[in-house]
Design an enzyme around this catalytic site. Structure first.
Site, PDB file in Angstrom:
ATOM      1  N   PRO A  58      43.199  54.652  86.687  1.00 38.70           N
ATOM      2  CA  PRO A  58      41.953  54.766  86.431  1.00 38.70           C
ATOM      3  C   PRO A  58      41.630  55.868  87.323  1.00 38.70           C
ATOM      4  O   PRO A  58      42.207  56.283  88.482  1.00 38.70           O
ATOM      5  CB  PRO A  58      41.438  53.486  86.910  1.00 38.70           C
ATOM      6  N   LYS A  59      40.687  56.543  87.073  1.00 40.66           N
ATOM      7  CA  LYS A  59      39.958  57.558  87.616  1.00 40.66           C
ATOM      8  C   LYS A  59      38.869  56.944  88.496  1.00 40.66           C
ATOM      9  O   LYS A  59      37.722  56.752  87.771  1.00 40.66           O
ATOM     10  CB  LYS A  59      39.251  58.952  86.875  1.00 40.66           C
ATOM     11  N   TRP A  60      38.766  57.142  89.761  1.00 44.70           N
ATOM     12  CA  TRP A  60      37.761  56.401  90.715  1.00 44.70           C
ATOM     13  C   TRP A  60      36.706  57.399  91.006  1.00 44.70           C
ATOM     14  O   TRP A  60      36.837  58.567  91.152  1.00 44.70           O
ATOM     15  CB  TRP A  60      38.433  56.061  91.744  1.00 44.70           C
TER      16      TRP A  60
END
Length: 344
Positions: free
Chosen positions: A30-32
């Site tokens: 996931p891109k946080w």
């Protein structure tokens, strides 16, 4: 003793792409939605460095305290600083931490403590650099490090990772708009310090139909510079939620004339432009209110704190869309926080 990596060591970065690469050599994460950092611990000394090489340590004293509670005495972690607020990740709360007053920082660190989501291990618990190892080995080492060295009570969380596109699709189904995007990294490469080689990102881009509740003139001349966007709440109030400014130059004269014919206060009946916020400028109060007649479809990347994070991209006019149907429910999917992925 000193760590094998300097505090100036640059994190690897990602190249923005429209489509994720597919293949056995890729790992997906996931891109946080936070501040990227490298966290260094060398005995009693902790340094948290930003992607740009600036120290973040003073702004996040609770992170320093947490890193000192990790059982290992020497390590370097690559991760993202996030601030959970009411079950979501709040970028606005994160920005508030970059403040000159230590007393303010201390208060915020107690009221809205930050967490660290980790996704790479560059120096292990023995003080040995792993930067030259392929990601596949570093990921295995990171998982073992978190399990053995990080007490579960700490707000240091392991980012999910997968090699399966079906899992990536499940992330999107699970949290919808709460997912800022997906990162893909080459499993066979060493850590690509300071470059965009071997790591790409695909951001979640969504669209929304908004009422044009006002406009601003360009800084020079009397042509429209930006359209002010609004969405209705459940009570029927029209709230200012952002702007769009990529209007074709050849369309501006006719559009300006059309807008000037629709000028009518108040424009926004709820939250209006010009209120105090981190987005405010000297020109924030200089806007023209419009009767709620026009609907525009825009593309955006993130919605938080009651507004679009960045300026949106104009897509098209929607004369077929009744203004009253442009409601905040379009972006309520953002409330499904990516924090849910940390519990899976």
């Amino acid at each position: 003793m000193t760590l094998p990596l300097a505090r100036s060591y640059a994190p690897m970065e990602a190249l923005l792409v429209d489509e994720l690469p597919v293949g056995d050599e890729w790992q997906y994460e996931p891109k946080w939605d936070g501040f990227r950092c490298l966290a260094f611990r060398d005995g009693a000394k902790v340094d948290v460095m930003s992607k740009a090489g600036k120290p973040l340590t003073r702004y996040f004293p609770e992170l320093v305290e947490m890193l000192l509670q990790v059982r290992a005495k020497r390590f370097v972690l690559d991760g993202e600083i996030v601030v959970p607020k009411d079950g979501e990740l709040s970028f606005d709360e994160l920005l508030l931490r970059i403040h000159p007053a230590a007393s303010r920082i201390k208060l915020l660190s107690t009221e809205s403590p930050a967490s660290l989501v980790v996704f790479d291990l560059l120096v292990d618990a023995k003080g040995k650099s792993l930067a030259a190892r392929p990601l596949a080995e570093r990921r295995a080492a990171l998982e073992a490090f978190v399990a053995a060295e990080v007490p579960s009570s700490l707000r240091i969380k392991l980012s999910p990772a997968t090699t399966k596109m079906t899992t990536v699709k499940r992330w999107f189904r699970s949290v919808g708009g709460g997912l800022d995007g997906v990162i893909a990294k080459r499993l066979d490469l060493p850590y690509q310090t300071g470059t965009r080689d071997g790591m790409v990102k695909m951001k979640s881009m969504r669209t929304a139909e908004c009422v044009v509740g006002g406009f601003r003139y360009a800084s020079k001349g009397k042509l429209v510079g930006s359209l002010l966007l609004g969405l209705y709440d459940d009570g029927g109030l029209l709230h200012h939620v952002g702007f769009t400014s990529n209007i074709p130059n050849d369309a501006k004269p006719a559009l300006t004339k059309q807008l000037e014919g629709l000028v009518k206060p108040p424009g926004f009946t709820g939250q209006a432009p010009g209120g105090p916020s981190r987005w405010s400028t000297a020109r924030s109060a200089e806007w023209q209110p419009l009767a709620p007649k026009l609907v525009v479809e825009v593309q955006y990347d993130h919605f938080s704190g009651g507004r679009f994070r960045h300026g949106t991209s104009f897509l098209r006019w929607r004369p077929d869309k009744p203004p009253r149907r442009c409601t905040i429910t379009q972006v309520e999917q953002e409330g499904r926080s990516a924090l849910k992925l940390l519990a899976q």
